[in-house]
Motif scaffolding. Structure first.
Motif, mmCIF file in Angstrom:
data_model
loop_
_atom_site.group_PDB
_atom_site.id
_atom_site.type_symbol
_atom_site.label_atom_id
_atom_site.label_comp_id
_atom_site.label_asym_id
_atom_site.label_seq_id
_atom_site.Cartn_x
_atom_site.Cartn_y
_atom_site.Cartn_z
ATOM 1 N N UNK A 114 0.847 -1.183 0.000
ATOM 2 C CA UNK A 114 0.000 0.000 0.000
ATOM 3 C C UNK A 114 0.884 1.234 0.000
ATOM 4 N N UNK A 115 0.259 2.396 -0.038
ATOM 5 C CA UNK A 115 1.049 3.616 0.100
ATOM 6 C C UNK A 115 1.568 3.695 1.528
ATOM 7 N N UNK A 116 2.700 4.343 1.705
ATOM 8 C CA UNK A 116 3.241 4.475 3.054
ATOM 9 C C UNK A 116 2.337 5.356 3.907
ATOM 10 N N UNK A 117 1.692 6.344 3.294
ATOM 11 C CA UNK A 117 0.763 7.192 4.041
ATOM 12 C C UNK A 117 -0.395 6.366 4.612
ATOM 13 N N UNK A 118 -0.908 5.443 3.815
ATOM 14 C CA UNK A 118 -1.997 4.583 4.294
ATOM 15 C C UNK A 118 -1.487 3.612 5.371
ATOM 16 N N UNK A 119 -0.286 3.082 5.171
ATOM 17 C CA UNK A 119 0.278 2.137 6.135
ATOM 18 C C UNK A 119 0.501 2.787 7.498
ATOM 19 N N UNK A 120 0.783 4.092 7.503
ATOM 20 C CA UNK A 120 0.971 4.793 8.772
ATOM 21 C C UNK A 120 -0.301 4.762 9.612
ATOM 22 N N UNK A 121 -1.455 4.597 8.958
ATOM 23 C CA UNK A 121 -2.736 4.501 9.662
ATOM 24 C C UNK A 121 -3.101 3.053 9.989
ATOM 25 N N UNK A 122 -2.888 2.170 9.014
ATOM 26 C CA UNK A 122 -3.393 0.800 9.136
ATOM 27 C C UNK A 122 -2.384 -0.191 9.706
ATOM 28 N N UNK A 123 -1.103 0.130 9.643
ATOM 29 C CA UNK A 123 -0.058 -0.759 10.160
ATOM 30 C C UNK A 123 0.932 0.059 10.982
ATOM 31 N N UNK A 124 0.358 0.790 11.939
ATOM 32 C CA UNK A 124 1.156 1.747 12.711
ATOM 33 C C UNK A 124 2.346 1.096 13.412
ATOM 34 N N UNK A 125 2.142 -0.056 14.008
ATOM 35 C CA UNK A 125 3.212 -0.677 14.788
ATOM 36 C C UNK A 125 4.428 -0.993 13.922
ATOM 37 N N UNK A 126 4.190 -1.592 12.752
ATOM 38 C CA UNK A 126 5.290 -1.921 11.853
ATOM 39 C C UNK A 126 5.979 -0.660 11.328
ATOM 40 N N UNK A 127 5.197 0.316 10.935
ATOM 41 C CA UNK A 127 5.770 1.542 10.377
ATOM 42 C C UNK A 127 6.590 2.278 11.418
ATOM 43 N N UNK A 128 6.036 2.470 12.603
ATOM 44 C CA UNK A 128 6.740 3.224 13.642
ATOM 45 C C UNK A 128 8.038 2.534 14.076
ATOM 46 N N UNK A 129 8.053 1.200 14.032
ATOM 47 C CA UNK A 129 9.242 0.460 14.460
ATOM 48 C C UNK A 129 10.378 0.539 13.446
ATOM 49 N N UNK A 130 10.064 0.887 12.191
ATOM 50 C CA UNK A 130 11.085 0.834 11.146
ATOM 51 C C UNK A 130 11.323 2.167 10.429
ATOM 52 N N UNK A 131 10.329 2.999 10.317
ATOM 53 C CA UNK A 131 10.437 4.188 9.472
ATOM 54 C C UNK A 131 11.587 5.097 9.904
ATOM 55 N N UNK A 132 12.492 5.331 8.990
ATOM 56 C CA UNK A 132 13.656 6.193 9.164
ATOM 57 C C UNK A 132 14.456 5.827 10.417
ATOM 58 N N UNK A 133 14.664 4.504 10.555
ATOM 59 C CA UNK A 133 15.612 4.016 11.546
ATOM 60 C C UNK A 133 16.909 3.560 10.884
ATOM 61 N N UNK A 134 16.881 3.279 9.581
ATOM 62 C CA UNK A 134 18.103 2.996 8.821
ATOM 63 C C UNK A 134 18.657 4.292 8.228
ATOM 64 N N UNK A 135 17.787 5.128 7.713
ATOM 65 C CA UNK A 135 18.132 6.476 7.222
ATOM 66 C C UNK A 135 17.489 7.440 8.202
ATOM 67 N N UNK A 136 18.288 7.983 9.108
ATOM 68 C CA UNK A 136 17.721 8.685 10.252
ATOM 69 C C UNK A 136 17.338 10.125 9.931
ATOM 70 N N UNK A 137 16.331 10.606 10.654
ATOM 71 C CA UNK A 137 15.781 11.938 10.395
ATOM 72 C C UNK A 137 16.780 13.056 10.637
ATOM 73 N N UNK A 138 17.706 12.856 11.552
ATOM 74 C CA UNK A 138 18.616 13.941 11.925
ATOM 75 C C UNK A 138 20.033 13.761 11.391
#
Length: 435
Positions: A114-138
């Motif tokens: 799915x789109x990542x925007x949709x996944x942020x709503x429907x698969x929050x746990x998976x997204x939050x655990x991985x999103x920008x942990x390899x390529x970090x925000x800062x």
């Protein structure tokens, strides 16, 4: 109206997130990134003064029109699709995903696409655990801006033990130079799963657009124990666009990533592809080609960082430079203390077709462990005159002989593209750029 880098703020990031009705956690997450974007500096790639590039415009949020069938997609996108139906496909048009398809067979196996925007709503746990942990925000200003602004995007989850035979395709397309075009691709391959992802990023901006399109993209791949991921990517956007792409893969025990990358963008390019071999027995294989034309400036960096025992990496980069194009090709192998029996190999080759073109090949080995293997090779030169002479002695013209040698030079990557239609498209782009 575009948002200047210098004035982008915490408040602007939060306001954009709220305008898209994003979940509260993501609003706060973007808000923090927006604050970093206002304070962090740009990255400093080797010998590439990106501060001279037009990186201070992020565009405005302009979503495409959602469609229910591929026949309703814009003609520029539809022309890139094969005649047969694709079982797994995501299409982003400017600032949003406009079409997604996943076969019932794959859905039944638990695959999520799915789109990542949709996944942020429907698969929050998976997204939050991985999103920008390899390529970090800062990491730097561009990563913070990406975190604050990413839109559309692709989310792929492959459950434990599931093997997906057919490639999953992602098409990312921009035809509005003033649109925010900041896709993020997040791939999570659970233990002992297998998948191939083919990403095709391109644009059709028309003649002399009034604005500069900034493609500030990221790819994150998480390969769990024993998982295998092949990631193929072809980029070719208009010369007025700037391509900034950071790719990251984190590999657990016995996992494998294969990068197959065609950097064929016509404008300035900053790309960084990195494999983190975290687990014992993990492997990374990166094959990258690039063609520089006109006066474009390119910084192409490929990295492998070894932590796991008996981990192996191989990197091959081949670039062809024409006209007054400049490319800085960096290969960096880092073997950390404790990564015994690791093996890191790399090769960078640059072929010069013009006296005014420039290509620098920089192989770098950083070794903090004794019981390892590591090697590198690099070359920069012109078309081999003896090879041209040999082919001409067989009745082939000089121009055709040079063309054959150049295509043979790039073939180790071109032949590895796992989808015939994408491979043919890549060959057409090469013909145009090398013509």
């Amino acid at each position: 109206m575009s948002t200047p880098t210098t004035s982008f703020s915490r408040e602007a990031a939060a306001a954009l997130a709220r305008s898209k009705n994003e979940p509260a956690w993501l609003v706060a997450w973007r808000e923090e990134a927006g604050e970093w974007a206002s304070t962090l500096e740009l990255p400093h790639p080797e010998k590439t003064p990106i501060q001279r590039w037009t990186l201070d415009v992020q565009g405005v949020h302009r979503p495409g029109t959602t469609v229910s069938a591929t026949a309703s997609l814009p003609s520029a996108i539809a022309s890139q699709l094969p005649a047969q139906e694709i079982g797994a496909l995501v299409v982003q048009h400017n600032s949003s995903v406009v079409y997604t398809r996943l076969s019932d067979e794959l859905k039944a196996k638990g695959v999520v696409l799915t789109s990542l925007e949709e996944a942020a709503r429907t698969h929050e746990e998976l997204v939050r655990a991985h999103l920008m942990t390899a390529y970090e925000r800062n990491e730097h200003k561009l990563s913070a801006l990406h975190a604050a602004l990413w839109n559309g995007g692709v989310f792929l989850y492959v459950p434990r033990g599931v093997v997906i035979e057919e490639p999953i395709q992602a098409i990312l397309f921009a035809d509005d130079a003033e649109a925010t075009f900041v896709p993020h691709i997040l791939v999570i391959a659970d233990a002992n799963s297998q998948a191939t992802v083919v990403e095709h990023t391109f644009s059709a901006l028309g003649d002399a657009p009034a604005a500069t399109l900034l493609h500030n993209a990221a790819v994150e791949v998480f390969a769990k124990q024993g998982a295998q991921v092949r990631y193929a990517s072809v980029h070719h956007m208009d010369s007025t666009a700037i391509d900034v792409t950071y790719r990251r893969a984190i590999l657990e025990k016995d996992a494998r990533i294969e990068w197959i990358i065609g950097e064929l963008h016509d404008g300035n390019t900053l790309v960084d592809t990195k494999s983190i071999l975290k687990g014992n027995g993990s492997t990374s294989d990166a094959k990258i080609i690039s063609v520089g034309t006109g006066s474009q400036r390119m910084s192409i960096t490929t990295r492998a960082v070894h932590y796991g025992l008996s981990s192996e990496s191989d990197m091959i980069t081949r670039a062809v430079m024409k006209n007054e194009a400049t490319a800085i090709i960096n290969g960096i192998t880092k073997i950390e203390k404790g990564a015994t029996k690791a093996n890191g190999q790399q090769t960078e080759k640059v072929l010069m077709l013009s006296p005014k073109a420039r290509g620098d090949a920089n192989p770098i080995l950083l070794i903090d462990e004794d019981d390892v293997k590591a090697g590198h090779a690099a070359s920069v030169g012109q078309v081999n005159a003896e090879q041209v002479y040999y082919l001409m002695s067989r009745g082939i013209s000089k121009e055709e002989a040079e063309r054959l040698i150049i295509h043979g030079f790039l073939d180790p990557v071109v032949s590895e593209i796992p989808v015939e239609g994408v491979r043919e498209q890549l060959q057409r782009i090469l013909e145009r750029k090398l013509g």
